[in-house]
Design an enzyme around this catalytic site. Structure first.
Site, PDB file in Angstrom:
ATOM      1  N   ASP A 313      10.707  12.454  -9.929  1.00 60.15           N
ATOM      2  CA  ASP A 313      10.412  11.176  -9.277  1.00 60.15           C
ATOM      3  C   ASP A 313      11.507  10.173  -9.602  1.00 60.15           C
ATOM      4  OD1 ASP A 313       8.130  11.569  -7.803  1.00 60.15           O
ATOM      5  OD2 ASP A 313       6.798  11.261  -9.500  1.00 60.15           O
ATOM      6  N   LYS A 386      -0.880  -2.593   4.497  1.00 64.16           N
ATOM      7  CA  LYS A 386      -0.967  -2.704   5.956  1.00 64.16           C
ATOM      8  C   LYS A 386       0.013  -3.739   6.498  1.00 64.16           C
ATOM      9  CE  LYS A 386      -4.340  -3.355   9.664  1.00 64.16           C
ATOM     10  NZ  LYS A 386      -5.767  -3.627   9.994  1.00 64.16           N
ATOM     11  N   ARG A 388       2.552  -5.247   4.708  1.00 64.95           N
ATOM     12  CA  ARG A 388       3.873  -5.042   4.092  1.00 64.95           C
ATOM     13  C   ARG A 388       4.617  -6.373   3.927  1.00 64.95           C
ATOM     14  NH1 ARG A 388       7.283  -0.762   7.061  1.00 64.95           N
ATOM     15  NH2 ARG A 388       8.381  -0.695   5.064  1.00 64.95           N
TER      16      ARG A 388
END
Length: 688
Positions: A313, A386, A388
Site C-alpha cells: 500500500d 459523495k 468530494r
C-alpha cells in the site's frame, strides 16, 4: 510479545530447557525425529552392551563402551536441549499472554436498543453473537466487532505497544481483542469467537508451538535425512558382516566391535541438522513473534522466504500517510494571499491532516491566523465521499475546496467559468505525484492547493535491496495513474496499480500466481479480504476488521504496513539457516569418515594407515574424538539455529555461492581441526 526480543536465552529458560531435555527422553517424543531416534536406539544398545560387558561378555573394553554410551546419551540430550530452548522462548511469550487472558465479568445486553438491560455473566460463558457493553476501566471480555460507540483501548497486553488506539463502529477499526482494556468512553461489542477460540487463545497456541505442524519443506528435508540415515545403516550392517569375513581371511581373532560400528553409524548419519531441524523452525516462528507478527502456520513463514512479488500500500508504507500542503498556486489573476485566506477558511473545521496542513501553511507563509470557528455566521460543509468537497459558507460567500472535477461542476452549475489555466495546474501537480485541491469562491476558481505525498526516508534503498534479492515491488494506491506513476518513480518501486479496487487487486494476484510467482500483500479492511485470502503471504493489520484477520495467514500486532518487508527477511533467513546447517552437517561427514574408517579397519588392513591424514593417536582415540565432536557441534550451533544465519540483500546466486563457501567448505575444514584438537586433549589427559 516482544519482551525477550534480542535475547538468546535467560537463566530461567536454560533451567527449564535442561529439565525438558530429560522429559523428552520418552520413546514417544524421540520417535517424532527419526534421525535422532536412531541415536536414541544406539544409546540404549550401547548401554546394554556395557551392562553385559560387566559380566565378562564383551567385544571391546568396558571403559570404551561406557565412554561411547555416555557421549551418545549426551548427543540425544543436546538435541533435546536445542529443541527445548527454542520452545522455551515461545513458552515465555505464552506466559505473558496467558497473564492477559483471565476470566472477567461481562455486561451482556439483549441489543443496542436495550443497553440498559444488563446481565452480568462470566466471560467464559459468552458465545458467538452475544452483545456486551464495555465502559472505561473494564477489560474487553472476548473478541468482537464494535457495533456502537468509540473509545480508546489499551492493547499493550497483546501488542506490547503502550500507546492506546481508537476502536469505533464502522470502518476498518472496529475489531477488538479479548484481554485489552477500554480506557475512555464506551463500546458495544458483538462477540465473534467461541470460548477457547479467541485471538488470544490462538496466539498462545501458536507461540507455544502446540499448533505448529511441519511445513512441506521440513517434511521434504526430513525424508532426505531419513533416506541418508537408512543408507548409512545398511552400510554399517554390511560392514559388520564384511569385518567378520575379513577377520577370518586375515586370521585376526576379533572383527570390528559392535560399539565401534554404532559410533560410525551415529557419526555418518546427519545428526547435526537432524538435532537442530525442529529448533530452526520453532526459532523462525519465535523471531516473527518477537517482531509482533503472529503467523497462523509455519508454511506462511516459508512462503515469505520464497516471495518474489511484494504488493505494498502506498499510504503508510511508501509515504508517511499524511499529505501536506506545500504550495498555493493562484489562477485567473487571483492574488496568492487571497487564495491562501480562502483555503484556510475552508479548512478551519477540517480535522484531517491535509486540512490542518493548509491552515499551517497559510499561517507560516502569509501570517494568516486561524479564526474562531464558533462564529455564528460560519457554516462549515464537511467532506463526504459523495460530494468530494468541503468548505464554508461565510459572510454571504460560499468557499469550496475539493477534487478538480467536482469543483469544476460546482463552479459551472453556478454560472461560473472553469479556466484552462486551472486544468494545466492540476495536470502539472498530478504529473509530479501530488494531489491538487481546487479552491473556489462562489462561482470563481481562485486556484489550486498543492498537496504532496511525503516519501518515507530510506524507502528507495529498501526497494533497491529487494530488487537485488530478485523481489519485484508493486505499489497499490487509489490515486489516479499520473499521480501514482510519479510517486512510484520517486520511491523506486518496480510497478504500480492505480485506482486500485478489491477486484483489481485480486485479479493482479491471480495473474502473478498463474505465472508461477509467490505474492505477499497487506490489508486491513473487509474489502481487502478476497485478495488476502488469495495471496501466498497475507498480512492482516491488527487494527483491521475481523474479516481481514480471518482471510490473512499472518496478523501484524503493530499494524505497520512496512512490516511486510521484515517478514520477507525473516522468511528468507529461516530458509537460509536451514539450508546452511544442512550443508554444514553433510559436509562434516567427510572429515568424520577420514577419522573413523582408518581406525576401524587398520587392524585388518594395515595399509589403511595412509588414510590417517590427521595422524590421530590410536583407533580408540579416533573414534572417541569423532563422536565427541559430533555431540559438541550440536551445542555449538544452537545459537546460530535460534538467531538465524545473517541475512544480506543480495541475489540468490551470490547467497548460494557464499553459503557453499562458508558452510560447505567450512563444514569440511572445521571438523578436521576440531577432531585433531580433541584427539590431542583426550590423549594428553589419559582418557584413552
Amino acid at each position: 510479545m516482544n519482551e525477550n526480543k534480542g535475547n538468546f536465552a535467560n537463566k530461567k529458560m536454560i533451567k527449564r530447557a535442561i529439565k525438558d531435555s530429560f522429559i523428552k527422553l520418552s520413546p514417544k517424543t524421540q520417535m517424532e525425529n527419526p534421525v535422532m531416534f536412531l541415536v536414541y536406539i544406539s544409546s540404549i544398545l550401547t548401554t546394554i552392551l556395557y551392562a553385559v560387558s560387566l559380566v565378562g561378555i564383551r567385544d571391546s573394553k568396558s571403559s570404551f563402551i561406557l565412554g561411547i554410551t555416555i557421549i551418545l546419551w549426551l548427543t540425544v540430550l543436546f538435541a533435546n536441549f536445542a529443541e527445548a530452548i527454542a520452545e522455551g522462548r515461545g513458552k515465555a511469550q505464552a506466559d505473558s499472554l496467558r497473564a492477559a487472558k483471565k476470566d472477567v465479568e461481562a455486561h451482556k445486553i439483549p441489543s443496542i436498543e436495550k443497553r440498559d438491560e444488563i446481565t452480568k455473566v462470566s466471560s467464559a460463558l459468552l458465545k458467538k453473537g452475544d452483545i456486551v457493553i464495555v465502559v472505561a476501566g473494564e477489560q474487553v471480555p472476548a473478541d468482537g466487532e464494535v457495533i456502537d460507540g468509540a473509545a480508546s483501548v489499551d492493547e499493550s497486553a497483546i501488542t506490547g505497544e503502550s500507546a492506546p488506539v481508537i476502536r469505533e463502529s464502522g470502518g476498518d477499526r472496529s475489531a477488538v481483542t479479548g484481554g485489552t482494556t477500554v480506557i475512555s468512553d464506551w463500546l458495544i461489542i458483538e462477540v465473534t469467537s467461541e470460548a477457547g477460540e479467541s485471538f488470544l487463545d490462538k496466539m498462545i497456541s501458536m507461540v507455544e508451538g502446540a499448533a505448529r505442524k511441519k511445513t512441506p519443506n521440513e517434511i521434504a528435508l526430513q525424508i532426505l535425512l531419513i533416506s541418508l540415515t537408512i543408507i548409512f545403516l545398511l552400510v554399517t550392517v554390511s560392514l559388520y558382516s564384511y569385518s567378520i569375513f575379513s577377520a577370518n581371511q586375515a586370521g585376526v581373532v576379533n572383527p570390528i566391535s559392535v560399539t565401534s560400528l554404532v559410533a560410525l553409524l551415529v557419526c555418518l548419519a546427519p545428526t547435526t541438522i537432524g538435532a537442530l531441524l525442529s529448533s530452526i523452525g520453532i526459532a523462525g516462528m519465535s523471531r516473527l513473534n518477537q517482531a509482533n507478527v503472529l503467523a497462523m502456520s509455519g508454511r506462511a513463514i516459508e512462503a515469505a522466504g520464497d516471495v518474489d512479488i511484494l504488493m505494498l500500500d502506498k499510504t503508510g508504507t511508501i509515504t508517511l500517510g499524511n499529505r501536506e500542503a506545500c504550495e498555493f498556486i493562484p489562477v485567473n489573476g487571483v492574488n496568492e494571499n487571497e487564495l491562501a485566506d480562502a483555503a484556510q477558511l475552508s479548512s478551519l473545521a477540517d480535522e484531517t491532516p491535509e486540512g490542518r496542513s493548509i491552515v499551517v501553511l497559510a499561517k507560516e507563509k502569509f501570517g494568516i491566523r486561524g479564526r474562531n470557528i464558533r462564529e455564528s455566521n460560519m457554516e462549515f460543509i464537511p467532506f463526504t465521499a459523495k460530494t468530494r468537497m468541503s468548505g464554508v459558507n461565510y459572510n454571504n460567500s460560499e468557499i469550496r475546496k475539493g477534487a478538480a472535477e467536482t469543483v469544476k461542476d460546482y463552479v459551472i452549475s453556478r454560472g461560473g467559468c472553469y479556466s484552462k489555466e486551472c486544468d494545466e495546474v492540476v495536470a502539472r501537480i498530478s504529473n509530479k505525484g501530488g494531489t491538487p485541491l481546487v479552491v473556489a469562491k462562489d462561482n470563481k476558481v481562485l486556484g489550486v492547493v498543492y498537496l504532496k505525498d511525503i516519501i518515507k526516508q530510506g524507502v528507495q534503498e529498501k526497494f533497491a535491496d529487494l530488487r537485488k534479492m530478485g523481489i519485484k515491488t508493486i505499489m497499490i494506491t487509489g490515486d489516479n495513474p499520473l499521480t501514482a506513476a510519479a510517486i512510484a518513480a520517486e520511491a523506486g518501486v518496480d510497478d504500480f496499480l492505480a485506482e486500485a479496487t478489491p477486484e483489481g487487486k485480486l485479479e493482479m494476484i491471480r495473474d502473478f500466481q498463474i505465472k508461477g510467482h509467490l505474492v505477499a500483500m497487506t490489508g486491513d479492511g473487509t474489502n481487502d479480504a478476497p485478495a488476502l485470502a488469495q495471496a501466498d503471504v497475507a498480512v492482516a493489520m491488527n487494527t483491521g476488521t475481523q474479516a481481514a484477520k480471518e482471510a490473512g495467514n499472518m496478523v501484524d500486532l503493530d499494524s505497520s504496513p512496512t512490516k511486510l518487508i521484515d517478514i520477507v527477511r525473516i522468511g528468507k533467513q529461516l530458509l537460509m539457516t536451514r539450508g546452511s546447517l544442512t550443508t554444514f552437517s553433510i559436509a562434516n561427514d567427510l572429515a568424520k569418515y577420514f577419522a573413523i574408517i582408518p581406525a576401524l579397519f587398520i587392524g585388518l588392513y594395515p595399509g589403511l594407515s595412509a588414510l590417517n591424514i590427521m595422524n590421530l593417536h590410536s583407533a580408540e582415540s579416533a573414534i572417541f574424538s569423532a563422536i565427541i565432536y559430533n555431540a559438541l557441534i550440536i551445542v555449538a550451533l544452537i545459537p546460530l539455529a535460534l538467531k538465524g544465519v545473517k541475512y544480506r540483500e543480495v541475489s540468490a546466486g551470490k547467497l548460494l555461492s557464499r553459503n557453499l563457501l562458508v558452510y560447505g567448505l567450512g563444514g569440511i575444514i572445521v571438523p578436521f581441526i576440531a577432531i585433531k584438537v580433541i584427539d590431542v586433549l583426550i590423549t594428553a589427559i589419559g582418557i584413552v
